[in-house]
Design a protein around this motif. Structure first.
Motif, PDB file in Angstrom:
ATOM      1  N   ARG A  68      22.695 -25.583  11.132  1.00 40.62           N
ATOM      2  CA  ARG A  68      22.383 -25.494   9.704  1.00 40.62           C
ATOM      3  C   ARG A  68      22.597 -24.076   9.212  1.00 40.62           C
ATOM      4  NH1 ARG A  68      17.562 -29.814   8.194  1.00 40.62           N
ATOM      5  NH2 ARG A  68      18.876 -31.598   8.712  1.00 40.62           N
ATOM      6  N   HIS A  86      15.932 -22.982  13.324  1.00 44.26           N
ATOM      7  CA  HIS A  86      17.013 -22.457  14.146  1.00 44.26           C
ATOM      8  C   HIS A  86      18.341 -22.652  13.454  1.00 44.26           C
ATOM      9  CE1 HIS A  86      14.165 -22.016  17.286  1.00 44.26           C
ATOM     10  NE2 HIS A  86      13.844 -23.289  17.236  1.00 44.26           N
ATOM     11  N   PHE A  89      20.081 -26.536  16.573  1.00 43.15           N
ATOM     12  CA  PHE A  89      18.936 -27.202  17.188  1.00 43.15           C
ATOM     13  C   PHE A  89      19.337 -28.616  17.562  1.00 43.15           C
ATOM     14  CE2 PHE A  89      17.596 -29.950  13.633  1.00 43.15           C
ATOM     15  CZ  PHE A  89      18.267 -29.372  12.580  1.00 43.15           C
ATOM     16  N   MET A  91      18.596 -32.544  17.309  1.00 47.71           N
ATOM     17  CA  MET A  91      17.846 -33.512  16.528  1.00 47.71           C
ATOM     18  C   MET A  91      17.807 -34.820  17.314  1.00 47.71           C
ATOM     19  SD  MET A  91      18.205 -34.778  12.590  1.00 47.71           S
ATOM     20  CE  MET A  91      18.218 -33.222  11.742  1.00 47.71           C
ATOM     21  N   GLU A 208       6.654 -29.790   9.857  1.00 49.19           N
ATOM     22  CA  GLU A 208       7.218 -31.131   9.937  1.00 49.19           C
ATOM     23  C   GLU A 208       7.921 -31.270  11.276  1.00 49.19           C
ATOM     24  OE1 GLU A 208      10.070 -31.994   6.800  1.00 49.19           O
ATOM     25  OE2 GLU A 208      11.152 -33.304   8.170  1.00 49.19           O
ATOM     26  N   ASN A 211      11.250 -36.904  10.655  1.00 46.07           N
ATOM     27  CA  ASN A 211      11.497 -37.503   9.349  1.00 46.07           C
ATOM     28  C   ASN A 211      12.069 -38.908   9.551  1.00 46.07           C
ATOM     29  OD1 ASN A 211      11.917 -37.966   6.680  1.00 46.07           O
ATOM     30  ND2 ASN A 211      13.334 -36.261   6.342  1.00 46.07           N
ATOM     31  N   GLY A 236      15.028 -38.404  12.302  1.00 45.78           N
ATOM     32  CA  GLY A 236      15.436 -37.134  12.907  1.00 45.78           C
ATOM     33  C   GLY A 236      14.215 -36.333  13.272  1.00 45.78           C
ATOM     34  N   MET A 237      14.139 -35.976  14.553  1.00 41.88           N
ATOM     35  CA  MET A 237      13.000 -35.170  15.011  1.00 41.88           C
ATOM     36  C   MET A 237      13.535 -33.887  15.625  1.00 41.88           C
ATOM     37  SD  MET A 237       9.668 -36.046  17.235  1.00 41.88           S
ATOM     38  CE  MET A 237      10.368 -37.149  18.441  1.00 41.88           C
ATOM     39  N   GLY A 238      12.978 -32.755  15.183  1.00 40.84           N
ATOM     40  CA  GLY A 238      13.410 -31.469  15.727  1.00 40.84           C
ATOM     41  C   GLY A 238      12.900 -31.330  17.157  1.00 40.84           C
ATOM     42  N   ARG A 241      10.832 -28.138  17.960  1.00 39.78           N
ATOM     43  CA  ARG A 241       9.479 -28.189  17.385  1.00 39.78           C
ATOM     44  C   ARG A 241       8.602 -29.146  18.182  1.00 39.78           C
ATOM     45  NH1 ARG A 241      10.417 -28.381  10.807  1.00 39.78           N
ATOM     46  NH2 ARG A 241      11.944 -26.681  10.748  1.00 39.78           N
TER      47      ARG A 241
END
Ligand code: ATP
Ligand code: MG
Length: 883
Positions: A68, A86, A89, A91, A208, A211, A236-238, A241
């Motif tokens: 990103r 980041h 990253f 996802m 967060e 999502n 989508g999960m980081g 994180r």
């Protein structure tokens, strides 16, 4: 749990829910003009949601490399300053393509987080879309009703359109989403302020993590919404994180995802991360340990740093990291490249592509680093000059355009300029810089300006059928079109339901040809100048105004490619395959494709290799390719081979290229050339005729480029060379041995040059004698002021220096007219210059006015050139008056 286990648990969990686990798409987005880099898990599935393709399974899960740093999602400036954004990253995502919907998505997400990862339930919050009156979309009651029994009403937050309504773009699939947030603060803080009030408030420990998007609408071009025929889930999960949460840390950088690189940085810099004494050292370590991931994986997936587009984005990220190391960690020698090994090891079982290209990626980064450090040094020098001149003028602000020049020309980042300026008691004109930057952006926007209308649909069709492997001509319908204004005029983009035109991809240019149709009993024709592809959509480009008529009638059109051109393209493409195999035999199996381009004239191929390909190696490759051409190997083409089967058979695939589940194999003798390829090829290698290299060179560190021609082009090239040779022979009056004749010519030339030099020298010696005879003797110095006849400007220096060795306390001023150009020189014996302060440089400048020129030099010797030879006498007269 280690980060490896956390990732694996995610994939295992969704596999147990009957999801197909697929690999990550490459970081670099190749097929989507709206994206440079993949920035979310769904990017590789876009076509499935748009209805341009069918997924291999209705349930899919994976971990996707995301970046990103540009466009809609750009987190670059936050990276390092915060602890949870980041550049690159992972996802983690699960998808339903018209299969399950909100109920499963929500219950599974909760089950995974709380039962598998055992995250504390009382630290989780979820958000639900509150509805939007303007769009006529109601509150997401369904999600609310599903969450309520799970988390309780007081843990649900209502979110507005900005946070909780997802859209693919201005048009296309969209829908409400539900986010899951976690509060990672210590219990004492939680007791004071409730986590709920901190959700979506940029708190570094209330973030967060996941999502869940529920696609249920389609946005039309007039911005109205209609329900989708089938609904989809996109989550989508980081990953980083999630690791922070599961490992109970308060920063992503404290997890084992980043600790390896941070430890190496500690060793290299001798500083301790998190010691808190130097906040910028901590930021620098975060920046660097983040950026190495983005840079290394982008290069692995085929994006080399460069000066344009995606390459420039990668170069800037690399430079940002190197500069942070330089400024805040005292790392003034290349260091960034050393981190590649750490990553390659860490990801060897996850993203294996990095390990297999470790050496290449390391070398590319090292070369980039070296060149940037040189840039930093020249930028620092330039900055010194700027600051020096400001000091003289008594100004303490560096002007905006100077700051801009430093960043634009020297790649010298603005914040670094500001930092150094501050250290020296100066400031920079930030606003002025922003203005200069905006002006430049405007210029480049204007250059790239393109305006496109919406696609206008003429008829329904299930996608586009490419028939160009088998046919040169098809009877087709126009299914949609748009008009695009470009700098060179208006273009039509035409989509046909079936087409023989190959759209530019995999390095092969698009086809050209014609569309023909009948109107009012008349034959009409429009020229197609190129064929391109966006996502999976093929479109034909034309500037022919005739087309308006075809678009009106919307009947059958005959699409026909330029066959001769296509044949030449085929030869170049097949030759590229033969060449790659031959290169692997001659140079080694490390040869990997780094870029390829071919049209009807030439083929160009970039590949990883660390030294120049010698003439002998080139010859051996060329010989081998031509041998295979003469063998006239028949093409073996296999379509729709499952990808795994193809790879198991040993087919060559290119890193960073995204392949579908079914691939096409192009084989010229299975033991020689065996590749995954979508391009067009000759039916048998004999058609290529002949293969000839025309150049070999370096593109960037570790990457070489060759160019070659085939068939008629090769013949043409040989003819041209023959003609050049014949012309030379003619000029030399047809000698029997041409090489000998040229050698003789060169020998003669150098003998003549030597003779001329010695004659000139003799002349100067004679001149010297006559000058010595005219020496004017004064009590403290000896003077010669004379117009002399010498062959070149250097002779004035020689003359002055030789006279100095013979005459004490000499002052000599010479003027000469050298082929119409006036020259002056002034010599003052060093002792005189020192004692009297007389300065040859100043004097020659003054004298040069007479010949309309300028010059300079040292205090004892200086020269000047001018444009008006008639002023020489006046200049010498003036000189006489000076002494
Ligand atoms: P944020 O508001 O925190 O920037 P987002 O709304 O941009 O997140 P999404 O686009 O919904 O995030 O992406 C899905 C998930 O990806 C997020 O929940 C988050 O866990 C993760 N994520 C998003 N951006 C980043 C990033 N720059 N670095 C690491 N993880 C990220
Ligand atoms: Mg974001």
């Amino acid at each position: 749990m280690t980060s490896h286990q956390i990732r694996q648990a995610f994939l295992d969990f969704f596999r147990s829910k009957e999801h197909l686990i697929v690999p990550s798409a490459p970081l670099v987005a190749k097929n989507d003009p709206t994206l440079m880099f993949n920035n979310s898990g769904m990017a590789q599935f876009k076509d499935y949601f748009l209805g341009n393709g069918t997924p291999p399974s209705r349930r899919i899960a994976d971990t996707q490399k995301c970046l990103r740093v540009s466009g809609k999602h750009n987190d670059l400036e936050d990276v390092g300053f915060d602890t949870y954004h980041h550049t690159m990253f992972e996802m983690l995502g699960n998808w339903s393509f018209g299969d399950y919907f909100k109920k499963e998505a929500i219950t599974w997400a909760w089950e995974l987080l709380t039962e598998v990862y055992k995250l504390p339930k009382d630290r989780l919050y979820v958000s639900v879309f509150e509805g939007d009156a303007k769009d006529g979309v109601p509150f997401d009651q369904e999600a609310w009703d599903l969450w309520k029994p799970i988390v309780g009403e007081d843990r649900i937050i209502l979110g507005n359109k900005k946070d909780n309504f997802w859209e693919m773009g201005d048009t296309g699939p969209c829908g409400p989403c539900s986010e899951i947030h976690i509060d990672l603060r210590p219990a004492s803080d939680v007791a004071e302020i409730s986590g709920k009030s901190l959700v979506n408030n940029d708190h570094p420990q209330v973030v967060e993590i996941w999502n869940l998007v529920f696609m249920q609408f389609e946005r039309k071009a007039d911005s109205s919404l209609i329900p989708l025929p089938s609904t989809h889930v996109d989550t989508g999960m980081g990953f980083e994180r999630l690791c922070m949460a599961v490992q109970n840390k308060t920063s992503n950088y404290d997890t084992d995802v980043f600790q390896n690189t941070i430890q190496v940085l500690e060793t290299l810099s001798g500083k301790k991360y998190g010691a808190g004494e130097e906040p910028f050292a901590d930021i620098a370590m975060r920046v660097i340990s983040d950026h190495i991931r983005a840079v290394a994986f982008a290069i692995t997936d085929g994006q080399l740093p460069s000066n344009v587009k995606a390459g420039y984005v990668i170069r800037r990220i690399l430079r940002r990291a190197v500069r942070y190391g330089y400024s805040y960690l005292g790392l003034q020698e290349p260091f960034f490249y050393k981190l590649v090994a750490v990553l390659a090891d860490q990801f060897k079982d996850v993203f294996t592509e990095l390990k297999s290209q470790e050496e290449f990626v390391t070398r590319v980064i090292l070369e980039e680093e070296k060149s940037f450090l040189r840039t930093l040094e020249s930028g620092l020098k330039r900055l010194d000059v700027i600051i020096g001149s400001l000091k003289v003028k008594g100004i303490n602000t560096i002007a905006g355009d100077e700051v801009f020049e430093l960043s634009d020309t020297f790649g010298f980042p603005v914040d670094l300029t500001a930092l150094i300026a501050r250290e020296k008691g100066f400031q920079v004109d930030e606003l002025g810089f922003q203005d200069a930057l905006a002006a430049q952006k405007k210029r480049s926007r204007q250059d790239a300006a393109k305006e496109a209308t919406d696609w206008i649909e003429l008829r329904e069709a299930d996608g586009v059928e490419f028939l160009g492997y088998d046919f040169e001509e098809t009877h087709s319908h126009i299914i949609k079109y748009r008009k695009v204004k470009t700098k060179t005029g208006e273009e039509y983009h035409i989509v046909l339901d079936r087409t023989p035109f190959y759209a530019e991809m995999g390095g092969q240019v698009g086809d050209t040809g014609t569309l023909r149709w009948a109107a009012n009993g008349e034959q009409k024709v429009a020229t197609i100048i190129d064929t391109k592809k966006e996502n999976d959509l093929f479109f034909h480009i034309s500037k022919d105004k005739n087309l308006d008529d075809a678009l009106q009638s919307a009947g059958i059109v005959v699409a026909k490619i330029d066959e001769e051109r296509r044949d030449r393209i085929k030869s170049n493409h097949s030759a590229t395959h033969l060449m790659l195999s031959a290169m692997r035999e001659v140079l080694g199996t490390h040869i990997g494709q780094k870029g390829s381009f071919l049209n009807d004239e030439v083929l160009r191929f970039d590949f990883s290799h660390f030294s120049k390909v010698t003439d002998d190696e080139l010859k051996r490759i060329e010989d081998r390719v031509n041998e295979k051409i003469r063998e006239n190997i028949v093409l073996e083409e296999r379509r729709n081979v499952p990808i795994q089967q193809a790879l198991d058979l040993g087919a060559t695939a290119t890193f960073g290229e995204k392949y579908g589940d079914f691939v096409r194999l192009i084989i010229f003798d299975p033991s020689f050339s065996f590749e995954l390829c979508g391009g067009t090829h000759v039916p048998s290698t004999g058609k290529i005729g002949v293969f000839k290299f025309i150049s070999e060179g370096s593109v960037s560190a570790g990457v070489r480029r060759v160019e070659a021609v085939t068939g008629e082009k090769a013949l043409e090239l040989m003819r041209q060379q023959e003609e050049t040779l014949n012309t030379i022979k003619d000029l030399l009056k047809n000698p029997t041995d041409l090489v000998k004749a040229v050698e003789n010519l060169l020998d003669e030339r150098s003998a003549l040059q030597k003779r001329i030099a010695s004659l000139e020298n003799e002349k100067i010696q004679a001149l010297k004698t006559s000058l010595l005879a005219n020496l004017e003797k004064h009590s403290t110095f000896n003077l010669i002021v004379e117009k002399v006849d010498v062959p070149n400007a250097d002779s004035l220096k020689q003359l002055s220096y030789e006279l100095r060795d013979q005459v004490e306390n000499l002052i000599a001023v010479f003027g000469a007219d050298i082929a119409g150009k006036p020259q002056l020189s002034v010599f003052i014996a060093e002792n005189i210059a020192q004692e009297t302060g007389l300065n040859a440089g100043k004097i020659v400048k003054d004298l040069a006015k007479e010949i309309r020129g300028g010059g300079g030099g040292q205090a004892f010797f200086a020269t000047a050139g001018g444009s008006d030879a008639s002023g020489l006498d006046a200049a010498l007269e003036k000189a006489k008056g000076l002494f």
